[in-house]
Design an enzyme around this catalytic site. Structure first.
Site: not given
Ligand code: PLP
Length: 484
Positions: A281, A323-326, A402-403
């Protein structure tokens, strides 16, 4: 210089629109003498020529350095408390076999959350003992695969899963290594966190007393059941309080609550569970408004809280894991886009006047970065193919889908002479971008190149039109209509 009334409060007019804020970029990204962006000496024009755009460009050295920094910083901070920390890279942020190998080579373990992620780990040759498996709804096939691979830990999310896993493991004459995921009642997000008694979310076992169970919390009931289950080897407790968090208080309160719970387990069952996982996180800089803390600072703050809380509770310090990811993957990567259609619109301002906003379309969008659409996430961008001395004007970088919500960078000052055919780079796209990418509008997912020591190599190839049609059962049976 024209400060735009459309700019959000956090966005300042750039003193130099060519400048790169170091906290947003991999450490080997710079501008060369000609003003062009380069990574490890490779100019972006070379990358665009050789691999096309859009393109995810990851710095291998930066990725490895960030992984190592987490491991070394936490090991150092916790050395005297529990001998070190197990760092599980959260593969959901960005995973392929090469990245799994980098992570392992830097001394980290790997956190997975599906059978597919386990398959990547297996192909990468990561031993089961170095793997964790998460998920609030794991299938029997995923649990069986985890047992087959001899996983170091399965993070069990519910009572039903505990029973299923226990039965599966016992039927094989085994005990599954289990961490129980608890909800400590802490929600954290960016600069805010709230600590409450109860959690209203799908993950984990609540620590709140349940009157229907005589006051025992679901967490306490699960611990008792796990300790009695012949198919379960209960290692410890786990929590994960949120993502993109900058302030340490949320982590500290969660750690205190879980350690308090470990003390209760000791009092009730006479068992000191040996492990505690405090999740991931840690926030990163997507814009100038974000100020992440270095891992060493976070590690010291967490070690101080864990050490003092264990001393107060008379607990031996459990083996800590995170558990670091980002924070490992995110800043290592930028996305390189080619600009196309550009238009300027006149917009009403809050002050009653009007102001111009320039829409710069690029050749990707929400299919390679869903975060702005999913989470209102803000990003930054720079003109990458060249430097510009022109004034910077309020711009919005948009995709080709197409948004109308297909926004890549909502608010950014870019040079007024940015024109069709230029290259733009969006930093901080290493986490949850490729991982969340899609084929919306039948747009092929981009390749990923890793750059190291002046050499760029593909680690994930881009999709082709044949890939896009490969699973369409009838398309593969049809002869192609000749193009007119
Ligand atoms: C259980 C768990 N651990 C770790 C992570 C990684 O979080 P981050 O990438 O924010 O560090 C997540 C993200 O959702 C998660 O759910």
């Amino acid at each position: 210089m024209t400060v735009s009334p459309l700019a959000p409060g956090w966005l300042s007019y750039p003193a130099d629109a060519n400048a790169l804020r170091p906290q947003m970029w991999a450490r080997d990204v710079s501008r060369n003498d000609g003003g062009e962006l380069e990574i490890s000496g490779v100019p972006v024009s070379t990358l665009a020529r050789d691999f096309g755009t859009p393109l995810f460009v990851v710095s291998e050295a930066d990725f490895r350095a960030r992984a190592r920094d987490f491991k070394d910083s936490f090991d150092a901070a916790f050395a005297d408390l529990c001998g070190g920390v197990d760092v599980y890279y959260a593969g959901k942020a960005f995973l392929c076999t090469e990245v799994a190998r980098w992570v392992a080579a830097e001394g980290l373990r790997l956190d997975t959350c599906s059978g597919g992620e386990l398959a990547v780990a297996r192909r990468a040759g990561i031993p089961g003992a170095a793997l964790g498996l998460h998920g609030n709804n794991k299938s029997d096939a995923e649990l069986t695969r985890a047992l087959d691979m001899g996983l170091g830990r399965i993070v069990v999310d519910s009572m039903a899963e505990l029973q299923r896993l226990g039965t599966l493991a016992a039927s094989r004459g085994e005990r599954a290594n289990v961490m129980l995921r608890l909800t400590p009642g802490v929600h954290a997000s960016t600069h805010e966190f709230i600590a409450t008694a109860h959690e209203d979310q799908k993950f984990g076992l609540s620590m709140a007393a349940d009157p229907a169970a005589g006051g025992a919390s679901p967490a306490a009931t699960a611990v008792a059941a796990a300790l009695e289950n012949d198919g379960i080897h209960l290692l410890g407790l786990h929590c994960h309080i949120g993502s993109q968090i900058f302030e340490p208080e949320g982590f500290e309160i969660a750690a205190q609550r879980l350690l308090g719970f470990l003390a209760e387990v000791k009092a009730v069952h006479g068992v000191e569970l040996p492990e505690l996982d405090l999740g991931g996180g840690y926030g990163i800089a997507y814009t100038e408004a974000d100020a992440p803390r270095p891992p060493a600072e976070i590690a010291r703050a967490m070690a101080a809280v864990v050490g003092s809380t264990c001393a107060e509770l008379g607990l031996a310090v459990p083996r800590i894991s995170i558990e670091p990811g980002r924070a490992i993957a995110g800043p290592t990567t930028f996305t390189l886009y080619r600009t196309g259609t550009i238009k300027t619109v006149r917009v009403d301002t809050d002050g009653g006047g009007t102001s111009d906003r320039r829409y710069i379309s690029v050749d990707g969008g929400m299919s390679d970065n869903a975060r702005p659409v999913l989470y209102d996430a803000d990003y930054s961008a720079v003109l990458a193919s060249r430097a510009s001395e022109d004034d910077a004007v309020m711009s919005r970088v948009v995709g080709k889908h197409c948004e109308s919500g297909d926004i890549v960078v909502r608010d950014v000052y870019l040079p007024a002479d940015t024109t069709a055919g230029d290259l733009l780079a969006v930093p901080g796209t290493g986490a949850y971008c490729w991982a969340l990418s899609s084929n919306y509008n039948y747009i092929a997912r981009p390749p990923v190149v890793a750059v190291r020591n002046g050499t760029a190599r593909l680690i994930i190839r881009g999709e082709t039109e044949d890939d896009l049609l490969a699973r369409d059962v009838f398309a593969s049976n049809q002869p192609e209509t000749p193009e007119e």
